[in-house]
Design a protein around this motif. Structure first.
Motif, PDB file in Angstrom:
ATOM      1  N   TYR A 114       2.819   6.828   4.541  1.00 20.07           N
ATOM      2  CA  TYR A 114       1.848   6.984   5.349  1.00 20.07           C
ATOM      3  C   TYR A 114       2.468   7.262   6.859  1.00 20.07           C
ATOM      4  O   TYR A 114       3.756   7.085   7.138  1.00 20.07           O
ATOM      5  CB  TYR A 114       0.808   5.737   5.524  1.00 20.07           C
ATOM      6  CG  TYR A 114      -0.027   5.702   4.221  1.00 20.07           C
ATOM      7  CD1 TYR A 114      -1.298   6.463   4.031  1.00 20.07           C
ATOM      8  CD2 TYR A 114       0.234   4.619   3.340  1.00 20.07           C
ATOM      9  CE1 TYR A 114      -1.848   6.285   2.877  1.00 20.07           C
ATOM     10  CE2 TYR A 114      -0.654   4.397   2.260  1.00 20.07           C
ATOM     11  CZ  TYR A 114      -1.805   5.442   1.947  1.00 20.07           C
ATOM     12  OH  TYR A 114      -2.414   5.163   1.056  1.00 20.07           O
ATOM     13  N   ILE A 122      -0.375  14.281   4.162  1.00 13.22           N
ATOM     14  CA  ILE A 122       0.862  13.283   4.254  1.00 13.22           C
ATOM     15  C   ILE A 122       1.871  14.085   3.312  1.00 13.22           C
ATOM     16  O   ILE A 122       1.629  14.689   2.473  1.00 13.22           O
ATOM     17  CB  ILE A 122       0.319  12.257   3.419  1.00 13.22           C
ATOM     18  CG1 ILE A 122      -0.448  11.282   4.662  1.00 13.22           C
ATOM     19  CG2 ILE A 122       1.528  11.200   2.944  1.00 13.22           C
ATOM     20  CD1 ILE A 122      -1.142  10.045   3.942  1.00 13.22           C
ATOM     21  N   GLU A 145      -6.554   7.148   9.022  1.00  9.94           N
ATOM     22  CA  GLU A 145      -5.309   7.690   8.350  1.00  9.94           C
ATOM     23  C   GLU A 145      -5.130   7.501   6.854  1.00  9.94           C
ATOM     24  O   GLU A 145      -4.574   8.359   6.222  1.00  9.94           O
ATOM     25  CB  GLU A 145      -4.034   6.648   9.284  1.00  9.94           C
ATOM     26  CG  GLU A 145      -2.682   6.905   8.673  1.00  9.94           C
ATOM     27  CD  GLU A 145      -1.858   5.788   9.090  1.00  9.94           C
ATOM     28  OE1 GLU A 145      -0.643   5.795   8.783  1.00  9.94           O
ATOM     29  OE2 GLU A 145      -2.250   4.979   9.664  1.00  9.94           O
ATOM     30  N   PHE A 146      -5.633   6.361   6.288  1.00  7.93           N
ATOM     31  CA  PHE A 146      -5.388   6.312   4.842  1.00  7.93           C
ATOM     32  C   PHE A 146      -6.126   7.219   4.035  1.00  7.93           C
ATOM     33  O   PHE A 146      -5.875   7.368   2.889  1.00  7.93           O
ATOM     34  CB  PHE A 146      -5.661   4.760   4.527  1.00  7.93           C
ATOM     35  CG  PHE A 146      -4.520   3.662   5.075  1.00  7.93           C
ATOM     36  CD1 PHE A 146      -3.202   3.802   4.975  1.00  7.93           C
ATOM     37  CD2 PHE A 146      -4.820   2.675   5.816  1.00  7.93           C
ATOM     38  CE1 PHE A 146      -2.403   3.045   5.387  1.00  7.93           C
ATOM     39  CE2 PHE A 146      -4.315   1.799   6.354  1.00  7.93           C
ATOM     40  CZ  PHE A 146      -2.773   1.979   5.940  1.00  7.93           C
ATOM     41  N   SER A 149       0.952   5.780  -0.581  1.00  5.36           N
ATOM     42  CA  SER A 149       0.096   6.830  -0.556  1.00  5.36           C
ATOM     43  C   SER A 149       0.485   7.448  -2.301  1.00  5.36           C
ATOM     44  O   SER A 149       1.191   7.055  -2.574  1.00  5.36           O
ATOM     45  CB  SER A 149       0.761   8.007   0.496  1.00  5.36           C
ATOM     46  OG  SER A 149       1.804   8.505   0.126  1.00  5.36           O
ATOM     47  N   GLU A 180       7.817  -0.887   6.383  1.00  8.78           N
ATOM     48  CA  GLU A 180       7.213   0.367   6.137  1.00  8.78           C
ATOM     49  C   GLU A 180       8.342   1.482   6.155  1.00  8.78           C
ATOM     50  O   GLU A 180       9.005   1.734   6.978  1.00  8.78           O
ATOM     51  CB  GLU A 180       6.360   0.695   7.414  1.00  8.78           C
ATOM     52  CG  GLU A 180       5.596   1.958   7.682  1.00  8.78           C
ATOM     53  CD  GLU A 180       4.253   1.781   8.714  1.00  8.78           C
ATOM     54  OE1 GLU A 180       3.840   2.821   8.929  1.00  8.78           O
ATOM     55  OE2 GLU A 180       4.578   1.003   9.715  1.00  8.78           O
ATOM     56  N   CYS A 236       7.726   5.749   6.169  1.00 10.00           N
ATOM     57  CA  CYS A 236       6.664   6.531   6.700  1.00 10.00           C
ATOM     58  C   CYS A 236       6.863   7.861   6.013  1.00 10.00           C
ATOM     59  O   CYS A 236       7.758   8.325   5.282  1.00 10.00           O
ATOM     60  CB  CYS A 236       6.594   6.838   8.164  1.00 10.00           C
ATOM     61  SG  CYS A 236       6.220   5.257   9.022  1.00 10.00           S
ATOM     62  N   SER A 237       5.742   8.497   5.846  1.00  2.79           N
ATOM     63  CA  SER A 237       5.635  10.011   5.182  1.00  2.79           C
ATOM     64  C   SER A 237       6.782  10.976   5.592  1.00  2.79           C
ATOM     65  O   SER A 237       7.504  11.116   6.810  1.00  2.79           O
ATOM     66  CB  SER A 237       4.491  10.531   5.743  1.00  2.79           C
ATOM     67  OG  SER A 237       4.280  11.911   5.400  1.00  2.79           O
ATOM     68  N   GLU A 259       8.872   8.669  10.147  1.00  6.72           N
ATOM     69  CA  GLU A 259       8.674   9.917   9.263  1.00  6.72           C
ATOM     70  C   GLU A 259       9.830  11.013   9.342  1.00  6.72           C
ATOM     71  O   GLU A 259      10.662  10.843  10.315  1.00  6.72           O
ATOM     72  CB  GLU A 259       7.284  10.663  10.026  1.00  6.72           C
ATOM     73  CG  GLU A 259       6.048   9.782  10.002  1.00  6.72           C
ATOM     74  CD  GLU A 259       4.825  10.703  10.601  1.00  6.72           C
ATOM     75  OE1 GLU A 259       4.798  11.656  10.324  1.00  6.72           O
ATOM     76  OE2 GLU A 259       4.052  10.006  11.477  1.00  6.72           O
ATOM     77  N   TRP A 316      -3.034  10.417  14.726  1.00  6.85           N
ATOM     78  CA  TRP A 316      -3.289   9.238  14.099  1.00  6.85           C
ATOM     79  C   TRP A 316      -4.835   8.522  14.535  1.00  6.85           C
ATOM     80  O   TRP A 316      -4.909   8.668  15.470  1.00  6.85           O
ATOM     81  CB  TRP A 316      -2.114   7.913  14.395  1.00  6.85           C
ATOM     82  CG  TRP A 316      -2.304   6.737  13.513  1.00  6.85           C
ATOM     83  CD1 TRP A 316      -1.811   6.672  12.504  1.00  6.85           C
ATOM     84  CD2 TRP A 316      -3.164   5.531  13.975  1.00  6.85           C
ATOM     85  NE1 TRP A 316      -2.190   5.249  12.055  1.00  6.85           N
ATOM     86  CE2 TRP A 316      -2.985   4.796  12.951  1.00  6.85           C
ATOM     87  CE3 TRP A 316      -4.215   5.513  15.037  1.00  6.85           C
ATOM     88  CZ2 TRP A 316      -3.892   3.279  13.040  1.00  6.85           C
ATOM     89  CZ3 TRP A 316      -4.820   4.385  14.768  1.00  6.85           C
ATOM     90  CH2 TRP A 316      -4.604   3.115  13.997  1.00  6.85           C
ATOM     91  N   LEU A 344      -5.063  11.880   3.278  1.00  5.40           N
ATOM     92  CA  LEU A 344      -3.863  12.238   2.258  1.00  5.40           C
ATOM     93  C   LEU A 344      -3.424  13.909   2.098  1.00  5.40           C
ATOM     94  O   LEU A 344      -2.153  13.900   1.888  1.00  5.40           O
ATOM     95  CB  LEU A 344      -4.096  11.786   0.784  1.00  5.40           C
ATOM     96  CG  LEU A 344      -4.528  10.555   0.595  1.00  5.40           C
ATOM     97  CD1 LEU A 344      -5.017   9.982  -0.644  1.00  5.40           C
ATOM     98  CD2 LEU A 344      -3.569   9.386   1.120  1.00  5.40           C
ATOM     99  N   LYS A 402       0.927  -1.312  -0.056  1.00  8.79           N
ATOM    100  CA  LYS A 402       0.023  -0.087  -0.057  1.00  8.79           C
ATOM    101  C   LYS A 402       0.967   1.262  -0.145  1.00  8.79           C
ATOM    102  O   LYS A 402       1.641   1.442   0.762  1.00  8.79           O
ATOM    103  CB  LYS A 402      -0.934   0.033   1.194  1.00  8.79           C
ATOM    104  CG  LYS A 402      -2.045   1.146   1.337  1.00  8.79           C
ATOM    105  CD  LYS A 402      -3.070   0.874   2.186  1.00  8.79           C
ATOM    106  CE  LYS A 402      -4.106   1.866   2.051  1.00  8.79           C
ATOM    107  NZ  LYS A 402      -5.040   1.998   0.509  1.00  8.79           N
TER     108      LYS A 402
END
Length: 204
Positions: free
Chosen positions: A31, A50, A43-44, A12, A66, A68-69, A87, A39, A47, A10
């Protein structure tokens, strides 16, 4: 440019690739991390909040990892299974993140590093260093987070720990299982709990 993204991954709409890449199964890119202050279960869908996430050329991100953003990943990145890049972290070129490793938010990992341990928020790891232990804060209250700094060409041994706003000088070695509470001198081996200077380091 060839980017392979597994169907179960997945991403973004703010993930950008600068060249070829492989993104494995069940990966999440671009994300919020779990430390994000707002959070929630939506979350998804949020956008607009993000940030841009950049993935360098020739990146390989294996399963269940993962990124992150807001993070920026250099070229020739290798990320094993079950890893985290938090992040707004910046990773240089030719960085390897080994199985299960954790790099949290706002970290700066320079070129040619290998990370196999735990890197707390705000830490810096100098070029050519290997971290198999943990970098942790001395305090955990918001706004009081003191993160360690690793110099260039350092080795942090397995199950060792650096605590607080200390600096591991260039070409230093922290032996496996040690706990470092004070900054080091350049080019020496440190060992013990608390760690003490032992001898000139010869690992690099």
């Amino acid at each position: 440019m060839s980017v392979h993204i597994d169907s179960s991954a997945k991403l973004s709409n703010k993930v950008y690739f600068s060249g070829k890449a492989f993104i494995g199964p069940n990966c999440i890119l671009g994300y919020f991390g779990f430390q994000h202050s707002s959070w929630d279960a939506d979350e998804f869908a949020r956008l607009e909040e993000i940030k841009k996430t950049e993935i360098g050329d020739n990146a390989r991100v294996l399963g269940n990892s993962e990124i992150c953003s807001g993070s920026k990943i250099g070229r020739d990145f290798r990320c094993d299974y079950n890893c985290l890049v938090g992040e707004n972290s910046k990773l240089g070129n030719n960085v390897v993140v080994e199985y299960g490793a954790r790099i949290y938010d706002n970290c700066n990992v320079k070129d040619n590093c290998t990370i196999g341990g735990f890197i707390c928020n705000g830490s810096t790891v100098g070029a050519g260093s290997v971290v198999q232990g943990a970098l942790v804060h001395a305090r955990t209250l918001p706004g009081l987070e003191d993160a360690p700094t690793i110099g260039e060409n350092c080795l942090v041994g397995t199950n060792s720990t650096l605590v607080g706003a200390i600096t591991m000088a260039n070409s230093s070695v922290l032996a496996a299982g040690s706990v470092l509470l004070e900054s080091t001198e350049e080019g020496y081996l440190y060992a013990g709990n608390p760690a003490r200077r032992i001898k000139i380091a010869t690992w690099y």
